[in-house]
Scaffold this active site. Structure first.
Site, PDB file in Angstrom:
ATOM      1  N   TYR A  41     -36.197  28.810 -24.823  1.00  0.00           N
ATOM      2  CA  TYR A  41     -36.838  29.873 -25.620  1.00  0.00           C
ATOM      3  C   TYR A  41     -35.849  30.542 -26.586  1.00  0.00           C
ATOM      4  O   TYR A  41     -35.989  30.432 -27.802  1.00  0.00           O
ATOM      5  CB  TYR A  41     -37.472  30.872 -24.654  1.00  0.00           C
ATOM      6  CG  TYR A  41     -38.050  32.121 -25.268  1.00  0.00           C
ATOM      7  CD1 TYR A  41     -38.839  32.080 -26.418  1.00  0.00           C
ATOM      8  CD2 TYR A  41     -37.821  33.360 -24.669  1.00  0.00           C
ATOM      9  CE1 TYR A  41     -39.374  33.242 -26.948  1.00  0.00           C
ATOM     10  CE2 TYR A  41     -38.358  34.518 -25.187  1.00  0.00           C
ATOM     11  CZ  TYR A  41     -39.126  34.465 -26.330  1.00  0.00           C
ATOM     12  OH  TYR A  41     -39.654  35.609 -26.850  1.00  0.00           O
ATOM     13  N   GLY A  63     -36.319  23.048 -20.910  1.00  0.00           N
ATOM     14  CA  GLY A  63     -36.404  22.984 -22.373  1.00  0.00           C
ATOM     15  C   GLY A  63     -37.502  22.050 -22.851  1.00  0.00           C
ATOM     16  O   GLY A  63     -38.062  21.258 -22.082  1.00  0.00           O
ATOM     17  N   ASP A  76     -26.381  16.751 -18.717  1.00  0.00           N
ATOM     18  CA  ASP A  76     -26.186  17.807 -17.752  1.00  0.00           C
ATOM     19  C   ASP A  76     -24.835  18.472 -17.951  1.00  0.00           C
ATOM     20  O   ASP A  76     -23.863  17.791 -18.245  1.00  0.00           O
ATOM     21  CB  ASP A  76     -26.258  17.198 -16.349  1.00  0.00           C
ATOM     22  CG  ASP A  76     -26.853  18.199 -15.402  1.00  0.00           C
ATOM     23  OD1 ASP A  76     -26.143  19.165 -15.066  1.00  0.00           O
ATOM     24  OD2 ASP A  76     -28.041  18.035 -15.040  1.00  0.00           O
ATOM     25  N   TYR A 101     -29.178  36.406  -9.670  1.00  0.00           N
ATOM     26  CA  TYR A 101     -29.206  36.059 -11.095  1.00  0.00           C
ATOM     27  C   TYR A 101     -28.203  36.920 -11.876  1.00  0.00           C
ATOM     28  O   TYR A 101     -27.371  36.407 -12.632  1.00  0.00           O
ATOM     29  CB  TYR A 101     -30.624  36.239 -11.642  1.00  0.00           C
ATOM     30  CG  TYR A 101     -30.684  36.202 -13.142  1.00  0.00           C
ATOM     31  CD1 TYR A 101     -30.429  35.018 -13.829  1.00  0.00           C
ATOM     32  CD2 TYR A 101     -30.971  37.350 -13.883  1.00  0.00           C
ATOM     33  CE1 TYR A 101     -30.453  34.984 -15.210  1.00  0.00           C
ATOM     34  CE2 TYR A 101     -31.006  37.331 -15.257  1.00  0.00           C
ATOM     35  CZ  TYR A 101     -30.740  36.153 -15.919  1.00  0.00           C
ATOM     36  OH  TYR A 101     -30.752  36.123 -17.294  1.00  0.00           O
ATOM     37  N   LYS A 148     -24.388  35.888 -13.914  1.00  0.00           N
ATOM     38  CA  LYS A 148     -24.045  36.198 -15.302  1.00  0.00           C
ATOM     39  C   LYS A 148     -22.776  37.048 -15.366  1.00  0.00           C
ATOM     40  O   LYS A 148     -21.933  36.874 -16.254  1.00  0.00           O
ATOM     41  CB  LYS A 148     -25.215  36.921 -15.974  1.00  0.00           C
ATOM     42  CG  LYS A 148     -26.449  36.043 -16.148  1.00  0.00           C
ATOM     43  CD  LYS A 148     -26.219  34.986 -17.211  1.00  0.00           C
ATOM     44  CE  LYS A 148     -27.471  34.182 -17.504  1.00  0.00           C
ATOM     45  NZ  LYS A 148     -27.301  33.282 -18.664  1.00  0.00           N
ATOM     46  N   ASN A 164     -35.180  42.784 -22.820  1.00  0.00           N
ATOM     47  CA  ASN A 164     -36.297  41.852 -22.597  1.00  0.00           C
ATOM     48  C   ASN A 164     -36.622  41.037 -23.848  1.00  0.00           C
ATOM     49  O   ASN A 164     -37.240  41.561 -24.784  1.00  0.00           O
ATOM     50  CB  ASN A 164     -37.527  42.624 -22.134  1.00  0.00           C
ATOM     51  CG  ASN A 164     -37.403  43.070 -20.685  1.00  0.00           C
ATOM     52  OD1 ASN A 164     -36.461  43.781 -20.326  1.00  0.00           O
ATOM     53  ND2 ASN A 164     -38.325  42.639 -19.850  1.00  0.00           N
ATOM     54  N   ARG A 212     -39.420  49.070 -20.400  1.00  0.00           N
ATOM     55  CA  ARG A 212     -38.441  48.044 -20.764  1.00  0.00           C
ATOM     56  C   ARG A 212     -38.186  48.108 -22.266  1.00  0.00           C
ATOM     57  O   ARG A 212     -38.991  48.657 -23.025  1.00  0.00           O
ATOM     58  CB  ARG A 212     -38.974  46.632 -20.416  1.00  0.00           C
ATOM     59  CG  ARG A 212     -39.132  46.372 -18.919  1.00  0.00           C
ATOM     60  CD  ARG A 212     -37.786  46.234 -18.225  1.00  0.00           C
ATOM     61  NE  ARG A 212     -37.898  46.004 -16.788  1.00  0.00           N
ATOM     62  CZ  ARG A 212     -37.946  46.954 -15.864  1.00  0.00           C
ATOM     63  NH1 ARG A 212     -37.930  48.231 -16.220  1.00  0.00           N
ATOM     64  NH2 ARG A 212     -38.003  46.643 -14.590  1.00  0.00           N
TER      65      ARG A 212
END
Ligand code: UFG
Length: 331
Positions: free
Chosen positions: A18, A43, A57, A147, A151, A176, A227
């Site tokens: 995205y 994707g 990969d 998650y 990061k 967002n 948000r």
């Protein structure tokens, strides 16, 4: 001022996804030579310019190093990652392997080929529960889910690589991501879809019965979560500004948001306005791990990257998403 940059050869990992696909296209329109590296797990082949997709990969260091050498890559923009917060809690191994080991493999390949410019998709999830909103970069980073941790680990590694190996990097902390490109051929298509705006638009299309509102008893003006929705092309433009300013030892760690908060109910209302459809809602309990409000103070990005988001309110963002959903009912 006085800064010179030339066209770069850029590898875009996750460039079929995205945000990555929007960035890859904008990069190429800015005159850079773009190669997308993607395993197509999430994707979409059709989101990549013809002849520009390299399937592979990130865990395959030899392969990535080979691509960096063959295409004479000057910089990497790294979008490839898993990004379902809930799944990261139930299957953390998947997230640690893909988001940390995969990224470190990519960084190993870069070290091998002496590529030292890196633009990284980070997230507001690295802050966890904010002390106050709007959130600026001086707030502590204390993720509340795997998650966010994955990061944050990469942000720390990049800072160490910048100091030890002279890398220049940007860690861009998205709020967002939302909307779709105005020319209508790239949009948001996750499977499964968990994000609010596409779900609400699917209700408008009659593909779902109703929108579930996760909690209306938050300490916010209308009781629903707030948000900061930032248009995907504004995210893309920030990546390009950052890339063009990277040099040895340069470290950008910036929030990317509009600075404006929008509640779940306000998102639904904007979707009703844009689509002209009723959009029924059902209130359900809170979803685990949702902070009441996440809004960016993005003045650092504005100052250091010279970046200005073009979309500053929810209706035009929803309008761009709706245009894409209407022209691509099957994604
Ligand atoms: N929401 C609903 N109903 C739905 C879906 C979402 O009420 O069916 C609410 C959520 O509770 C939240 C808001 O809408 O308050 C936005 O939810 P999204 O799932 O669209 O986005 P999140 O804010 O949960 O997640 C985003 C990114 C993540 C990132 C996270 C950081 O998608 O990658 O912000 O908090 F980790």
């Amino acid at each position: 001022a006085g800064m010179e940059w030339t066209t770069m050869n850029v590898l875009v990992s996750g460039g079929a996804g995205y945000v990555g696909s929007h960035a890859a296209r904008m990069l190429s329109r800015a005159g850079h030579e773009v190669w997308v590296y993607d395993n197509l797990v999430f994707g979409h082949r059709g989101a990549v310019a013809p002849g520009r997709l390299i399937e592979g990969d990130l865990l395959d260091v030899d392969r990535v190093a080979g691509v960096l050498a063959e295409k004479r890559i000057d910089a990497v923009m790294h979008f490839a990652a898993f990004a379902y917060v809930g799944e990261s809690v139930t299957d953390p191994a998947k997230y640690y392997r893909n988001n940390i080991v995969g990224t470190l493999s990519l960084m190993d390949a870069m070290r091998r080929q002496d590529v030292r410019r890196f633009v990284f998709s980070s997230t507001c999830a690295t802050y966890g529960e904010p002390r106050s909103v709007p959130i600026d970069e001086s707030q502590p980073q204390a993720p509340i889910n795997p998650y966010g941790y994955t990061k944050l680990v990469i942000e720390r590694a990049l800072s160490d690589y910048a100091k030890a190996y002279g890398w220049g990097y940007a860690a861009l902390r998205y709020f967002n991501a939302a909307g779709a490109s105005e020319d209508g051929d790239l949009g948001e298509d996750h499977d499964p879809e968990t994000h609010l705006i596409p779900l609400v638009l699917q209700v408008a299309q009659g593909r779902r019965e109703h929108v579930t509102i996760f909690g209306d008893d938050f300490p916010t003006p209308d009781g629903t979560c707030v948000r900061d929705y930032i248009h995907v092309d504004d995210l893309a433009s920030a990546h390009i500004s950052a890339l063009e300013k990277l040099g040895p030892g340069v470290e950008f760690r910036c929030n990317l948001g509009t600075g404006r908060g929008t509640s779940v109910k306000e998102v639904v209302e904007a979707c009703r306005e844009v689509t002209g459809r009723p959009i029924p809602t059902v209130v359900a309990p809170r979803r685990a791990g949702d902070p009441p409000a996440l809004v960016a103070d993005s003045s650092l990005a504005r100052r250091e990257l010279g970046w200005t988001p073009r979309y500053t309110s929810i209706v035009p963002i929803v309008r761009s998403a709706w245009k894409w959903h209407e022209s691509h009912p099957d994604g």
